[in-house]
Design a protein around this motif. Sequence first.
Motif, mmCIF file in Angstrom:
data_model
loop_
_atom_site.group_PDB
_atom_site.id
_atom_site.type_symbol
_atom_site.label_atom_id
_atom_site.label_comp_id
_atom_site.label_asym_id
_atom_site.label_seq_id
_atom_site.Cartn_x
_atom_site.Cartn_y
_atom_site.Cartn_z
ATOM 1 N N LEU A 69 0.798 -1.222 0.000
ATOM 2 C CA LEU A 69 0.000 0.000 0.000
ATOM 3 C C LEU A 69 0.833 1.277 0.000
ATOM 4 O O LEU A 69 0.411 2.296 -0.551
ATOM 5 N N ARG A 77 -4.955 2.120 -4.145
ATOM 6 C CA ARG A 77 -5.219 1.515 -2.832
ATOM 7 C C ARG A 77 -6.585 0.830 -2.831
ATOM 8 O O ARG A 77 -6.766 -0.222 -2.212
ATOM 9 N N GLY A 81 -6.932 -3.013 -2.164
ATOM 10 C CA GLY A 81 -7.773 -3.458 -1.059
ATOM 11 C C GLY A 81 -8.779 -4.496 -1.502
ATOM 12 O O GLY A 81 -9.051 -5.462 -0.776
ATOM 13 N N MET A 119 -9.084 0.603 2.918
ATOM 14 C CA MET A 119 -7.738 0.944 2.460
ATOM 15 C C MET A 119 -7.631 2.394 1.993
ATOM 16 O O MET A 119 -6.531 2.927 1.873
ATOM 17 N N VAL A 122 -5.867 4.599 4.555
ATOM 18 C CA VAL A 122 -4.425 4.457 4.775
ATOM 19 C C VAL A 122 -3.686 5.660 4.213
ATOM 20 O O VAL A 122 -3.947 6.096 3.085
ATOM 21 N N VAL A 132 -2.163 1.547 8.559
ATOM 22 C CA VAL A 132 -2.668 0.276 8.026
ATOM 23 C C VAL A 132 -3.398 -0.514 9.111
ATOM 24 O O VAL A 132 -4.563 -0.895 8.927
#
Length: 514
Positions: A69, A77, A81, A119, A122, A132
């Motif tokens: 990531l 992302r 994800g 995600m 993040v 994360v």
Amino acid sequence: MTRTEETASTATRRREAPTTAHGGRNRWLPGWQRLLAGLAAGALLAGSMPPRTAWYLAPAGAAALTWALLGLRWRRRLVLGAVAGVGFFAPTLSWLTGFHPAGFAAVLVLEVALFAAAMLLVDPGRGRWWTVPAALVALEAVRARFPFGGFPLPGMALGQLDGPFAAAAPLAGSLLVAGLATGAGAAVTGLVVARRRVRALVLVAALAALSTAGIVVAQPGGTSTGQLRAAVVQGGGPRGIPAVEADEQAVTERLFDVSDALPPDLDLVLWPESSVVVTGPVAETGEADRVAALARRTGATVVAGVTESESTTFRNAAVAWGPDGRILDRYEKVHRVPFGEYIPARGLFERLSDMTALVPRDAVPGRGPGLLDTVAGPLGVVISYEVFFSDRARAAVTAGGQVLLVPTNAASYTTEEVPATEVAAARMRAKEMDRAVLQAAPTGYTAIVLPDGSVGGQGELSTPELLTATIPLRTGLTPYARTGDLPVLLVVASALIAFPVLRRRRRKHRAADA
């Protein structure tokens, strides 16, 4: 125009510049190495789930996910994800295909979408590895509440019961356990990729020391108020039979047969969920008279799962008979299984699918905490699916429950994933609440769990089982029983919202000063 303004203007033009079809695909797709790492991360997380006990795979999965990531923009992302979500949920939800393939597909799509959305939380910067595990904890918190009151199977913390991170359960519950397990893996990646490794190492060491101190200080400090001589009964029989097709009377007779061998001097006998299926109130039936006779013969309190059928609904209850044969108390299940005990928006789904044939009637939801006031003491109860929800266990314990009972029924499942996951959930609730847990299932797994989360006894699948043990009755509340998930959710919110906002403000001030 200052140099800072020129840089910002150039970045904006790059973001807004049109792309070719190939460039558009590149904007969305990470490199194949990262996609492979994301898929491996999901598979590693899945490999740590019950019935397996490879707890160390979850930190490894979090490490791979963090590496994949870092440095990616939001589109990539999101895609990564989704790939990781498929790797995690496809194998761990495969048991749903035995009920309804379309239902499995719908649940899989929803869970993968939630993983992908998490995600987006993040921060892709190298020094932000801790976002994360924060995003994964946020994902677990959402899944425990959405949709239809939550569907927390599988739960990342349930694979950690044989590892070191489960020690945090009395402090802040399964969310903290999941955060520590995934945080350990993310921290390793953070140290490897950090530009300022000394600073990163200090941060990791400080977080580890703080977590360790909190776990040590918050270990259960409750007191024992006595002991309970208990027996848990499993009748055995075939598995993989939907509830609407089960031979209900045969289930009851097998439980009576096993109960013939109950030893003397018992305080409590626990039967599974749906041990007794009747039409109308159970007190007015011959089955109730037979259970009352069992209570009088053994001189014990008998708690049995009772299904009371009505014309268009049914009630799922745990009913307690005293040693004198009288019904003392009952608790009706509050947290029902969506598409298992009731159909949300039934009218719509009846037009769209045939799954309503598996659930012809809706369960009437109960109210209040699961607590039975009995001669054996105040008994906390969570029925079947409720064991996956810590709020139901908290309600029972804070209401005075000195032990937790879990009458359940996993006979519809052909594999061991769900029965094993139920035992793991019972172990997590035991650690969180500092209470012994007795779990009874008609075809398994039946188990006796001690307050420290260890298994004092467990039956096999399909076979008749009679487990007995002397378990402690405990009072007092752990920190988690007092506070629930709120402290962890506040920390996660700060990590994902407050810190980035403060960082942006600092950047604006620096740009203004320049």
